[in-house]
Motif scaffolding. Structure first.
Motif, short mmCIF file in Angstrom:
data_model
loop_
_atom_site.label_atom_id
_atom_site.label_comp_id
_atom_site.label_asym_id
_atom_site.label_seq_id
_atom_site.Cartn_x
_atom_site.Cartn_y
_atom_site.Cartn_z
N ALA A 154 -29.22 37.27 -10.64
CA ALA A 154 -30.72 36.41 -10.72
C ALA A 154 -30.46 35.23 -11.68
O ALA A 154 -29.06 35.08 -12.09
CB ALA A 154 -31.46 37.34 -11.87
N ARG A 155 -31.33 34.24 -11.98
CA ARG A 155 -30.65 32.94 -12.56
C ARG A 155 -31.69 32.62 -13.74
O ARG A 155 -32.59 33.31 -13.91
CB ARG A 155 -30.94 31.95 -11.66
N TYR A 156 -31.33 31.99 -14.57
CA TYR A 156 -32.02 31.40 -15.60
C TYR A 156 -31.34 30.20 -16.31
O TYR A 156 -30.28 29.88 -16.48
CB TYR A 156 -31.76 32.59 -16.79
N GLY A 157 -32.33 29.18 -16.52
CA GLY A 157 -31.95 27.55 -17.13
C GLY A 157 -32.90 27.47 -18.16
O GLY A 157 -33.93 27.98 -18.22
N LYS A 187 -27.51 23.45 -15.71
CA LYS A 187 -28.18 23.84 -14.52
C LYS A 187 -28.32 25.39 -14.69
O LYS A 187 -27.71 26.03 -15.46
CB LYS A 187 -27.43 23.54 -13.42
N PRO A 188 -29.25 26.09 -14.24
CA PRO A 188 -29.62 27.33 -14.22
C PRO A 188 -28.28 27.96 -13.77
O PRO A 188 -27.62 27.92 -12.97
CB PRO A 188 -30.74 27.77 -13.09
N HIS A 189 -28.13 29.17 -14.75
CA HIS A 189 -26.50 30.02 -14.59
C HIS A 189 -27.09 31.19 -13.79
O HIS A 189 -28.22 31.56 -13.58
CB HIS A 189 -26.11 30.46 -16.12
N ARG A 190 -26.10 31.75 -13.34
CA ARG A 190 -26.15 33.13 -12.43
C ARG A 190 -25.92 34.29 -13.48
O ARG A 190 -24.85 34.31 -14.11
CB ARG A 190 -25.24 32.94 -11.46
N TYR A 191 -26.62 35.14 -13.59
CA TYR A 191 -26.43 36.38 -13.99
C TYR A 191 -26.28 37.71 -13.29
O TYR A 191 -27.31 38.01 -12.52
CB TYR A 191 -27.64 36.82 -15.04
N VAL A 192 -25.02 37.98 -13.22
CA VAL A 192 -24.60 39.12 -12.17
C VAL A 192 -24.75 40.56 -12.82
O VAL A 192 -23.85 40.76 -13.76
CB VAL A 192 -23.17 38.92 -11.59
N PHE A 193 -25.69 41.30 -12.42
CA PHE A 193 -25.75 42.95 -12.67
C PHE A 193 -24.89 43.55 -11.79
O PHE A 193 -25.27 43.41 -10.65
CB PHE A 193 -27.22 43.15 -12.59
N THR A 194 -24.03 44.41 -12.08
CA THR A 194 -23.15 45.35 -11.21
C THR A 194 -23.00 46.61 -11.93
O THR A 194 -22.72 46.82 -13.09
CB THR A 194 -21.79 44.43 -11.47
N VAL A 195 -23.01 47.44 -11.12
CA VAL A 195 -22.78 49.06 -11.36
C VAL A 195 -21.48 49.50 -10.75
O VAL A 195 -21.38 48.91 -9.44
CB VAL A 195 -23.83 50.04 -11.13
N TYR A 196 -20.81 50.03 -11.45
CA TYR A 196 -19.31 50.39 -10.86
C TYR A 196 -19.26 51.92 -10.70
O TYR A 196 -19.51 52.56 -11.63
CB TYR A 196 -18.08 49.94 -11.45
#
Length: 188
Positions: free
Chosen positions: A182-185, A139-148
């Motif tokens: 965002a997602r991608y599969g 299934k499409p995966h989640r890609y989490v962009f984070t700035v700390y």
């Protein structure tokens, strides 16, 4: 007032303070990736059966908490079938004066990153941006962009430290975070 109620009241004030600082507007944006959208071929890895362009997106942030002395940036896939997710990009020691990174800054040499920034080793085994590449048929995966936002100028981690070790240091020094997914599969 009982000591329990006093403790509860103090805890509530501290929690409201922390949430207020986070809600004060620290935000992460991208001109090419909209939150909850599908990644384009530009952000897909070129290898492991994927044939994307492997270009890191432009990212910008605003509203950093008071006291921020540096930033760290990560891209993480919590859906990777590893038991621990997959680190696609790890950048730290980004100067507090920075407000973003341009498209393509995640090249292996890191020349497009703000001066002093360090790219950590990803789960692909090297430093630099590694785009999306979930297993075919998943299934499409989640890609989490984070700035700390961090309270230190530099993280005390070895140059070859793992993404998990960098993550530990980031969380130990974090003042706030801003993120989007965002997602991608892949097709079979």
């Amino acid at each position: 007032m009982s000591s329990f109620r006093r403790s509860l009241a103090v805890s509530g004030v501290l929690l409201a303070s922390a949430l207020g600082a986070h809600a004060a507007g620290f935000a992460l944006h991208s001109p090419t990736i909209k939150p909850n959208s599908t990644l384009s071929d530009a952000q897909v890895f070129n290898g492991f059966g994927c044939s994307g362009k492997n270009i890191s997106p432009a990212l910008s942030w605003s509203g950093a908490p008071a006291g921020t002395r540096s930033f760290a940036l990560t891209l993480y896939d919590p859906d990777a079938p590893t038991g621990s997710g997959w680190w696609h990009w790890v950048v730290y020691d980004i100067p507090a004066t920075a407000t973003g990174v341009p498209e393509g800054a995640g090249n292996g040499d890191g020349k497009g990153l703000p001066a002093g920034s360090v790219q950590g080793r990803t789960d692909f085994g090297a430093a630099g941006f590694g785009g999306a590449c979930p297993p075919a048929g998943d299934k499409p995966h989640r890609y989490v962009f984070t700035v700390y936002a961090l309270k230190v100028d530099k993280l005390d981690v070895p140059a070859d430290g793992t993404a998990a070790l960098v993550g530990f240091a980031v969380h130990a020094n974090m003042l706030g975070e801003a993120k989007f997914s965002a997602r991608y599969g892949r097709k079979n």
